[in-house]
Design an enzyme around this catalytic site. Structure first.
Site, PDB file in Angstrom:
ATOM      1  N   HIS A  20      47.638  42.653  47.958  1.00 47.44           N
ATOM      2  CA  HIS A  20      46.865  42.616  46.697  1.00 47.44           C
ATOM      3  C   HIS A  20      45.427  43.028  46.990  1.00 47.44           C
ATOM      4  CE1 HIS A  20      45.786  40.395  42.728  1.00 47.44           C
ATOM      5  NE2 HIS A  20      44.734  41.109  43.106  1.00 47.44           N
ATOM      6  N   HIS A  22      41.905  45.575  45.413  1.00 48.34           N
ATOM      7  CA  HIS A  22      41.280  46.476  44.431  1.00 48.34           C
ATOM      8  C   HIS A  22      40.488  47.527  45.193  1.00 48.34           C
ATOM      9  CE1 HIS A  22      42.246  43.732  41.100  1.00 48.34           C
ATOM     10  NE2 HIS A  22      42.112  42.803  42.042  1.00 48.34           N
ATOM     11  N   LEU A  23      40.895  48.792  45.054  1.00 49.99           N
ATOM     12  CA  LEU A  23      40.163  49.876  45.720  1.00 49.99           C
ATOM     13  C   LEU A  23      39.190  50.563  44.774  1.00 49.99           C
ATOM     14  CD1 LEU A  23      43.011  51.455  47.915  1.00 49.99           C
ATOM     15  CD2 LEU A  23      41.367  49.657  48.517  1.00 49.99           C
ATOM     16  N   ARG A  24      39.267  50.235  43.460  1.00 51.32           N
ATOM     17  CA  ARG A  24      38.420  50.890  42.456  1.00 51.32           C
ATOM     18  C   ARG A  24      38.674  52.393  42.464  1.00 51.32           C
ATOM     19  NH1 ARG A  24      38.318  45.930  40.530  1.00 51.32           N
ATOM     20  NH2 ARG A  24      36.591  44.623  41.232  1.00 51.32           N
ATOM     21  N   ASN A  48      44.045  47.965  37.835  1.00 53.76           N
ATOM     22  CA  ASN A  48      43.130  47.644  36.723  1.00 53.76           C
ATOM     23  C   ASN A  48      41.898  48.541  36.719  1.00 53.76           C
ATOM     24  OD1 ASN A  48      42.193  46.270  39.049  1.00 53.76           O
ATOM     25  ND2 ASN A  48      41.206  44.651  37.848  1.00 53.76           N
ATOM     26  N   LYS A 105      52.286  45.171  37.118  1.00 49.15           N
ATOM     27  CA  LYS A 105      51.403  44.011  37.082  1.00 49.15           C
ATOM     28  C   LYS A 105      51.224  43.501  35.668  1.00 49.15           C
ATOM     29  CE  LYS A 105      48.187  41.202  38.675  1.00 49.15           C
ATOM     30  NZ  LYS A 105      47.058  41.308  39.600  1.00 49.15           N
ATOM     31  N   HIS A 142      49.010  38.038  37.243  1.00 46.20           N
ATOM     32  CA  HIS A 142      47.750  37.268  37.226  1.00 46.20           C
ATOM     33  C   HIS A 142      48.050  36.044  36.375  1.00 46.20           C
ATOM     34  CE1 HIS A 142      43.301  36.623  37.277  1.00 46.20           C
ATOM     35  NE2 HIS A 142      43.688  35.838  36.280  1.00 46.20           N
ATOM     36  N   HIS A 180      47.285  35.626  44.014  1.00 49.89           N
ATOM     37  CA  HIS A 180      46.075  34.838  44.300  1.00 49.89           C
ATOM     38  C   HIS A 180      46.126  33.404  43.767  1.00 49.89           C
ATOM     39  CE1 HIS A 180      45.197  36.188  40.262  1.00 49.89           C
ATOM     40  NE2 HIS A 180      44.568  37.293  40.593  1.00 49.89           N
ATOM     41  N   LEU A 225      38.227  35.197  39.926  1.00 49.69           N
ATOM     42  CA  LEU A 225      39.267  34.594  39.098  1.00 49.69           C
ATOM     43  C   LEU A 225      40.613  34.748  39.792  1.00 49.69           C
ATOM     44  CD1 LEU A 225      38.038  35.801  35.604  1.00 49.69           C
ATOM     45  CD2 LEU A 225      38.040  33.448  36.484  1.00 49.69           C
ATOM     46  N   ASP A 253      43.035  40.109  47.507  1.00 48.77           N
ATOM     47  CA  ASP A 253      42.324  40.249  46.235  1.00 48.77           C
ATOM     48  C   ASP A 253      40.863  40.650  46.478  1.00 48.77           C
ATOM     49  OD1 ASP A 253      41.920  40.330  43.513  1.00 48.77           O
ATOM     50  OD2 ASP A 253      41.539  38.177  43.324  1.00 48.77           O
ATOM     51  N   HIS A 257      32.374  44.346  43.351  1.00 50.71           N
ATOM     52  CA  HIS A 257      31.523  44.657  42.193  1.00 50.71           C
ATOM     53  C   HIS A 257      30.126  44.919  42.744  1.00 50.71           C
ATOM     54  CE1 HIS A 257      34.314  43.465  38.964  1.00 50.71           C
ATOM     55  NE2 HIS A 257      34.744  42.546  39.819  1.00 50.71           N
ATOM     56  N   ALA A 269      33.557  38.859  37.881  1.00 51.09           N
ATOM     57  CA  ALA A 269      34.434  38.063  38.740  1.00 51.09           C
ATOM     58  C   ALA A 269      35.022  38.938  39.834  1.00 51.09           C
ATOM     59  CB  ALA A 269      35.552  37.455  37.912  1.00 51.09           C
TER      60      ALA A 269
HETATM   61  N1  LIG Z   1      39.928  38.432  41.143  1.00 50.10           N
HETATM   62  C1  LIG Z   1      38.865  38.744  40.473  1.00 50.10           C
HETATM   63  O1  LIG Z   1      38.012  37.890  40.232  1.00 50.10           O
HETATM   64  N2  LIG Z   1      38.657  40.001  39.991  1.00 50.10           N
HETATM   65  C2  LIG Z   1      39.568  41.122  40.067  1.00 50.10           C
HETATM   66  C3  LIG Z   1      40.680  41.034  39.079  1.00 50.10           C
HETATM   67  C4  LIG Z   1      41.766  40.041  39.439  1.00 50.10           C
HETATM   68  O2  LIG Z   1      42.392  40.160  40.482  1.00 50.10           O
HETATM   69  O3  LIG Z   1      42.015  39.108  38.668  1.00 50.10           O
HETATM   70  C5  LIG Z   1      38.761  42.393  39.842  1.00 50.10           C
HETATM   71  O4  LIG Z   1      39.369  43.445  39.573  1.00 50.10           O
HETATM   72  O5  LIG Z   1      37.521  42.362  39.956  1.00 50.10           O
HETATM   73 ZN   LIG Z   2      43.006  41.026  42.024  1.00 52.98          ZN
HETATM   74 ZN   LIG Z   3      43.984  38.666  39.118  1.00 56.20          ZN
END
Ligand SMILES: NC(=O)N[C@@H](CC(=O)O)C(=O)O
Ligand SMILES: [Zn+2]
Ligand SMILES: [Zn+2]
Length: 349
Positions: A20, A22-24, A48, A105, A142, A180, A225, A253, A257, A269
């Protein structure tokens, strides 16, 4: 097999995967892809984006943008579709047939970062879940309700009670990963569920509780989150992670940001841990005298649950502390990582 040297200052394990992350997108990919591919073999890449990764075409294009960063050759991104109320069973069948997408997802609409296109009523995607169960595509969740009357610290538990319990009963052959997890309730739910239900656990939820975020000043870089919970929940997560139960495995996760979007009156978050993922997990397992359990959690149980082969090469960690930089580049911005300016006890050789 984990090899511990006699003085336990090096640790060799099968190459881990991150189930899990996030690579953006855009300029950030240079940095996120470099970090995740340092030693992770595979990563489940969260969909996302804005707009989200909704179909095979989007997933293929995103895969190509990731690969254009020339990750380390041992690295493979595993793609995920973002379920909306417009997703069709045909989208699922097409994605499965194309071979690139391993999961879809479920974001409850409004639950987290970039979840506005998510699902309001899970019943509306039942035909899609039916197709997923049919073709053997995993459902990643999620797990938080979005009802504003529910306390933010209770949203995971209420989701389990009011949504997830019915979902796993209605789709007994669907493989479901509760992502998560942050509560003892989630640990209990997964432990008692069928072998088709598993959970990922982040390093930050193992290392921290809500006091780290809120006592003695508010620390926005711990805000993610589902939100950090009280220490009794943290302790339950640690017990699950080191238990050797194959239904709990590694998912960072890591969710970068920009610094100014975190250090703000209304901060985003997400916590960044890809700079030191396995190093942070190693601290937790070491603290529990359970380093021999790290390999299962980090390198075996994830692929086993996904029905994929385990990696065949290894990485080696050394017990040797280093100071994390105050921030890292992330495209045109800076990201403040977990442990910024502080020591981490392990490093990857
Ligand atoms: N975990 C987080 O707080 N943020 C994640 C989204 C997610 O995994 O819920 C994100 O994309 O920034
Ligand atoms: Zn996530
Ligand atoms: Zn999440």
């Amino acid at each position: 097999m984990t090899t511990l040297s006699p003085v336990v200052n090096t640790l060799t394990l099968t190459r881990p995967d991150d189930w899990h992350i996030h690579l953006r997108d855009g300029a950030a990919l240079v940095d996120t892809v470099r970090d995740v591919s340092r030693y992770m073999g595979r990563a489940i890449v969260m969909p996302n984006l804005v707009p989200p990764v909704r179909n095979t075409h989007d997933a293929k294009a995103y895969y190509d943008r990731i690969m254009a960063q020339r990750p380390q050759p041992h690295f493979t991104p595993l793609m995920v579709l973002y379920l909306t109320e417009q997703t069709t069973p045909d989208d699922i069948r097409a994605a499965k047939a194309a071979g690139l997408v391993v999961a879809a997802k479920l974001y409850p609409a409004g639950a987290t970062t970039n979840s506005d296109s998510g699902v309001r009523d899970v019943k509306r995607i039942y035909p899609v879940l039916e197709a997923m169960q049919d073709v053997g595509m995993l459902l990643l969740v999620h797990g938080e309700v979005t009802d504003s009357s529910i306390d933010i610290f209770d949203r995971e538990q209420v989701f389990i009670d009011t949504v997830l319990t019915d979902l796993v009963r209605d789709f007994p052959a669907l493989k479901v990963v509760l992502e998560h997890i942050t509560t003892a309730n989630a640990v209990d739910f997964v432990s008692a569920a069928s072998a088709n239900v598993a959970a990922t656990i982040t390093a930050h939820h193992l290392l921290y509780n809500r006091n780290h975020m809120l006592a003695g000043g508010i620390r926005p870089h711990y805000y993610c989150l589902p939100i950090l919970k009280r220490s009794t929940h943290q302790e339950a997560l640690v017990r699950a992670a080191v238990s050797g139960n194959p239904r709990f495995f590694l998912g960072t996760d890591s969710a970068p940001h920009a610094k100014d979007k975190k250090e703000a009156a209304c901060g985003c978050a997400g916590a960044y841990t890809a700079h030191a993922a396995i190093e942070l997990y190693a601290e937790v397992f070491d603290e529990q005298n359970a380093l021999d359990k790290l390999e299962g959690f980090a390198s075996h149980f994830g692929p086993d649950f996904y029905g994929l082969p385990r990696n065949t090469d290894t990485i080696t960690l050394r017990c040797e502390s280093w100071t994390v930089p105050a921030d890292y580049p992330m495209g045109d911005a800076r990201v403040v990582p977990i442990r910024a300016g502080d020591l981490i006890a392990w490093r990857v050789a």
